[in-house]
Design a protein around this motif. Structure first.
Motif, PDB file in Angstrom:
ATOM      1  N   VAL A   1      35.620 -22.013 -28.466  1.00  0.00           N
ATOM      2  CA  VAL A   1      36.253 -21.556 -27.234  1.00  0.00           C
ATOM      3  C   VAL A   1      35.605 -22.330 -26.094  1.00  0.00           C
ATOM      4  O   VAL A   1      34.381 -22.367 -25.975  1.00  0.00           O
ATOM      5  CB  VAL A   1      36.031 -20.038 -27.016  1.00  0.00           C
ATOM      6  N   PHE A   2      36.421 -22.977 -25.252  1.00  0.00           N
ATOM      7  CA  PHE A   2      35.921 -23.663 -24.067  1.00  0.00           C
ATOM      8  C   PHE A   2      36.013 -22.696 -22.890  1.00  0.00           C
ATOM      9  O   PHE A   2      37.095 -22.281 -22.516  1.00  0.00           O
ATOM     10  CB  PHE A   2      36.723 -24.927 -23.791  1.00  0.00           C
ATOM     11  N   ARG A   3      34.848 -22.337 -22.336  1.00  0.00           N
ATOM     12  CA  ARG A   3      34.835 -21.408 -21.208  1.00  0.00           C
ATOM     13  C   ARG A   3      35.036 -22.177 -19.907  1.00  0.00           C
ATOM     14  O   ARG A   3      34.291 -23.097 -19.594  1.00  0.00           O
ATOM     15  CB  ARG A   3      33.529 -20.627 -21.175  1.00  0.00           C
ATOM     16  N   ILE A   4      36.062 -21.778 -19.148  1.00  0.00           N
ATOM     17  CA  ILE A   4      36.341 -22.435 -17.872  1.00  0.00           C
ATOM     18  C   ILE A   4      35.342 -21.958 -16.820  1.00  0.00           C
ATOM     19  O   ILE A   4      34.859 -22.740 -16.016  1.00  0.00           O
ATOM     20  CB  ILE A   4      37.785 -22.129 -17.428  1.00  0.00           C
TER      21      ILE A   4
ATOM     22  N   ILE B   1      46.589 -21.358 -30.426  1.00  0.00           N
ATOM     23  CA  ILE B   1      46.285 -21.941 -29.120  1.00  0.00           C
ATOM     24  C   ILE B   1      46.376 -20.818 -28.098  1.00  0.00           C
ATOM     25  O   ILE B   1      47.388 -20.108 -28.041  1.00  0.00           O
ATOM     26  CB  ILE B   1      47.307 -23.043 -28.774  1.00  0.00           C
ATOM     27  N   GLY B   2      45.328 -20.641 -27.282  1.00  0.00           N
ATOM     28  CA  GLY B   2      45.371 -19.512 -26.368  1.00  0.00           C
ATOM     29  C   GLY B   2      44.503 -19.653 -25.147  1.00  0.00           C
ATOM     30  O   GLY B   2      43.730 -20.607 -24.989  1.00  0.00           O
ATOM     31  N   PHE B   3      44.637 -18.658 -24.291  1.00  0.00           N
ATOM     32  CA  PHE B   3      43.900 -18.571 -23.035  1.00  0.00           C
ATOM     33  C   PHE B   3      43.588 -17.098 -22.787  1.00  0.00           C
ATOM     34  O   PHE B   3      44.428 -16.236 -23.013  1.00  0.00           O
ATOM     35  CB  PHE B   3      44.768 -19.114 -21.890  1.00  0.00           C
ATOM     36  N   TYR B   4      42.366 -16.803 -22.317  1.00  0.00           N
ATOM     37  CA  TYR B   4      42.043 -15.432 -21.929  1.00  0.00           C
ATOM     38  C   TYR B   4      41.379 -15.409 -20.562  1.00  0.00           C
ATOM     39  O   TYR B   4      40.793 -16.403 -20.123  1.00  0.00           O
ATOM     40  CB  TYR B   4      41.164 -14.726 -22.976  1.00  0.00           C
ATOM     41  N   ASP B   5      41.493 -14.276 -19.905  1.00  0.00           N
ATOM     42  CA  ASP B   5      40.867 -14.063 -18.600  1.00  0.00           C
ATOM     43  C   ASP B   5      40.309 -12.649 -18.592  1.00  0.00           C
ATOM     44  O   ASP B   5      41.063 -11.685 -18.563  1.00  0.00           O
ATOM     45  CB  ASP B   5      41.905 -14.250 -17.489  1.00  0.00           C
ATOM     46  N   ASP B   6      38.982 -12.531 -18.651  1.00  0.00           N
ATOM     47  CA  ASP B   6      38.314 -11.231 -18.554  1.00  0.00           C
ATOM     48  C   ASP B   6      38.016 -10.984 -17.080  1.00  0.00           C
ATOM     49  O   ASP B   6      36.992 -11.422 -16.551  1.00  0.00           O
ATOM     50  CB  ASP B   6      37.029 -11.220 -19.388  1.00  0.00           C
TER      51      ASP B   6
ATOM     52  N   HIS C   1      33.657 -13.496 -10.493  1.00  0.00           N
ATOM     53  CA  HIS C   1      32.871 -13.817 -11.683  1.00  0.00           C
ATOM     54  C   HIS C   1      33.652 -13.576 -12.967  1.00  0.00           C
ATOM     55  O   HIS C   1      33.086 -13.281 -14.007  1.00  0.00           O
ATOM     56  CB  HIS C   1      31.564 -13.027 -11.682  1.00  0.00           C
ATOM     57  N   ALA C   2      34.960 -13.705 -12.886  1.00  0.00           N
ATOM     58  CA  ALA C   2      35.782 -13.537 -14.088  1.00  0.00           C
ATOM     59  C   ALA C   2      35.454 -14.614 -15.106  1.00  0.00           C
ATOM     60  O   ALA C   2      35.162 -15.750 -14.742  1.00  0.00           O
ATOM     61  CB  ALA C   2      37.265 -13.606 -13.718  1.00  0.00           C
ATOM     62  N   GLN C   3      35.485 -14.244 -16.365  1.00  0.00           N
ATOM     63  CA  GLN C   3      35.270 -15.223 -17.422  1.00  0.00           C
ATOM     64  C   GLN C   3      36.612 -15.615 -17.997  1.00  0.00           C
ATOM     65  O   GLN C   3      37.404 -14.770 -18.388  1.00  0.00           O
ATOM     66  CB  GLN C   3      34.387 -14.666 -18.530  1.00  0.00           C
ATOM     67  N   MET C   4      36.860 -16.926 -18.049  1.00  0.00           N
ATOM     68  CA  MET C   4      38.108 -17.447 -18.578  1.00  0.00           C
ATOM     69  C   MET C   4      37.779 -18.435 -19.685  1.00  0.00           C
ATOM     70  O   MET C   4      36.775 -19.137 -19.624  1.00  0.00           O
ATOM     71  CB  MET C   4      38.898 -18.147 -17.475  1.00  0.00           C
ATOM     72  N   GLY C   5      38.653 -18.508 -20.679  1.00  0.00           N
ATOM     73  CA  GLY C   5      38.419 -19.423 -21.785  1.00  0.00           C
ATOM     74  C   GLY C   5      39.722 -19.928 -22.373  1.00  0.00           C
ATOM     75  O   GLY C   5      40.768 -19.291 -22.272  1.00  0.00           O
ATOM     76  N   VAL C   6      39.630 -21.100 -22.995  1.00  0.00           N
ATOM     77  CA  VAL C   6      40.747 -21.733 -23.683  1.00  0.00           C
ATOM     78  C   VAL C   6      40.297 -22.013 -25.110  1.00  0.00           C
ATOM     79  O   VAL C   6      39.165 -22.454 -25.335  1.00  0.00           O
ATOM     80  CB  VAL C   6      41.156 -23.049 -22.987  1.00  0.00           C
ATOM     81  N   TYR C   7      41.186 -21.782 -26.085  1.00  0.00           N
ATOM     82  CA  TYR C   7      40.812 -22.032 -27.473  1.00  0.00           C
ATOM     83  C   TYR C   7      41.964 -22.651 -28.245  1.00  0.00           C
ATOM     84  O   TYR C   7      43.124 -22.373 -27.979  1.00  0.00           O
ATOM     85  CB  TYR C   7      40.330 -20.747 -28.164  1.00  0.00           C
ATOM     86  N   ILE C   8      41.617 -23.513 -29.175  1.00  0.00           N
ATOM     87  CA  ILE C   8      42.542 -24.070 -30.165  1.00  0.00           C
ATOM     88  C   ILE C   8      41.813 -23.977 -31.497  1.00  0.00           C
ATOM     89  O   ILE C   8      40.843 -24.687 -31.727  1.00  0.00           O
ATOM     90  CB  ILE C   8      42.916 -25.536 -29.855  1.00  0.00           C
TER      91      ILE C   8
ATOM     92  N   ARG D   1      26.602 -23.111 -21.824  1.00  0.00           N
ATOM     93  CA  ARG D   1      27.319 -22.701 -20.621  1.00  0.00           C
ATOM     94  C   ARG D   1      28.836 -22.872 -20.751  1.00  0.00           C
ATOM     95  O   ARG D   1      29.596 -22.145 -20.127  1.00  0.00           O
ATOM     96  CB  ARG D   1      26.806 -23.524 -19.445  1.00  0.00           C
ATOM     97  N   TYR D   2      29.273 -23.817 -21.544  1.00  0.00           N
ATOM     98  CA  TYR D   2      30.695 -24.150 -21.610  1.00  0.00           C
ATOM     99  C   TYR D   2      31.395 -23.776 -22.904  1.00  0.00           C
ATOM    100  O   TYR D   2      32.612 -23.719 -22.938  1.00  0.00           O
ATOM    101  CB  TYR D   2      30.887 -25.657 -21.369  1.00  0.00           C
ATOM    102  N   PHE D   3      30.642 -23.556 -23.979  1.00  0.00           N
ATOM    103  CA  PHE D   3      31.282 -23.319 -25.271  1.00  0.00           C
ATOM    104  C   PHE D   3      30.802 -22.034 -25.927  1.00  0.00           C
ATOM    105  O   PHE D   3      29.619 -21.704 -25.886  1.00  0.00           O
ATOM    106  CB  PHE D   3      31.017 -24.485 -26.231  1.00  0.00           C
ATOM    107  N   ASP D   4      31.757 -21.338 -26.533  1.00  0.00           N
ATOM    108  CA  ASP D   4      31.477 -20.200 -27.409  1.00  0.00           C
ATOM    109  C   ASP D   4      31.978 -20.565 -28.798  1.00  0.00           C
ATOM    110  O   ASP D   4      32.907 -21.360 -28.946  1.00  0.00           O
ATOM    111  CB  ASP D   4      32.223 -18.942 -26.957  1.00  0.00           C
ATOM    112  N   LEU D   5      31.367 -19.976 -29.786  1.00  0.00           N
ATOM    113  CA  LEU D   5      31.842 -20.107 -31.158  1.00  0.00           C
ATOM    114  C   LEU D   5      32.598 -18.831 -31.508  1.00  0.00           C
ATOM    115  O   LEU D   5      32.045 -17.731 -31.430  1.00  0.00           O
ATOM    116  CB  LEU D   5      30.671 -20.296 -32.119  1.00  0.00           C
ATOM    117  N   LYS D   6      33.891 -18.970 -31.825  1.00  0.00           N
ATOM    118  CA  LYS D   6      34.655 -17.819 -32.320  1.00  0.00           C
ATOM    119  C   LYS D   6      34.252 -17.672 -33.786  1.00  0.00           C
ATOM    120  O   LYS D   6      34.786 -18.344 -34.653  1.00  0.00           O
ATOM    121  CB  LYS D   6      36.158 -18.038 -32.175  1.00  0.00           C
TER     122      LYS D   6
END
Length: 194
Positions: free
Chosen positions: A190-193, A61-66, A20-27, A148-153
């Motif tokens: 942020v687009f959550r994968i 431009i980035g990627f995170y994995d919680d 259940h890791a949360q991953m996201g990509v942002y530009i 479900r798919y997007f967060d606002l930074k």
């Protein structure tokens, strides 16, 4: 050799075990105020002749994995590349860091803190020569879950340090040039994968 392989497999399994890791990509757009207590002059002056601060604008431009989930916090990694420019000078930062996300406020808000380190590349105006140096940054921010798919930074603020290109880098002066301070502000989607 077997010990190194065992350690490597253990570390890898630590990253991939949680399903259940949360991953996201942002530009995101970013603004960075680069400042220094000492002005520089000459062809390799990063901030410009006799200038002690300048605004730089560009993209983050980035990627995170919680990957670790506790009761009140999530812990993960963040990998980012920041490209900004100002006054014909360029700054490119490639940073990797650890982040901690607080979950106790509300299900929609995800405030976080992050410490990153990596490589900063600077190029002064009107030259093609660039300089690579170690860079660090500390960030604090908050993401808001839109769906479900997007967060606002909503906002991310960062503070860091980097030794930028200067005339002292090439022996053009006997005085040393101190590291520049970087104050950063970013926002966006942020687009959550997952």
């Amino acid at each position: 050799m077997k010990l190194c392989l065992s350690v490597l497999l253990s570390v890898f399994s630590f990253f991939v075990l949680p399903s259940h890791a949360q991953m996201g990509v942002y530009i995101n757009p970013i603004g960075i105020r680069v400042s220094n207590s000492q002005s520089d002059s000459g062809i390799f002056s990063f901030l410009g002749q006799g200038t002690t601060s300048r605004m730089f604008w560009g993209a983050n431009i980035g990627f995170y994995d919680d990957f670790f989930h506790g009761k009140n916090v999530d812990v993960g990694v963040d990998l980012r590349d920041t490209v900004v420019g100002g006054n014909d000078a360029r700054l490119n930062s490639f940073l990797v860091g650890g982040r901690v996300v607080m979950k106790s406020f509300s299900p929609s808000w995800r405030p976080y803190v992050q410490v990153s380190g990596g490589l900063g590349t600077t190029r002064a105006p009107h030259t093609s020569i660039h300089l690579n140096r170690g860079q660090y940054a500390v960030y604090g921010g908050a993401d808001y879950k839109l769906n479900r798919y997007f967060d606002l930074k909503v906002l991310e603020v960062g503070y860091g340090s980097l030794s930028t290109i200067s005339n002292s880098s090439f022996g053009n002066t006997t005085a040393s040039y101190p590291a520049s301070k970087l104050l950063q502000v970013s926002w966006g989607l942020v687009f959550r994968i997952r």
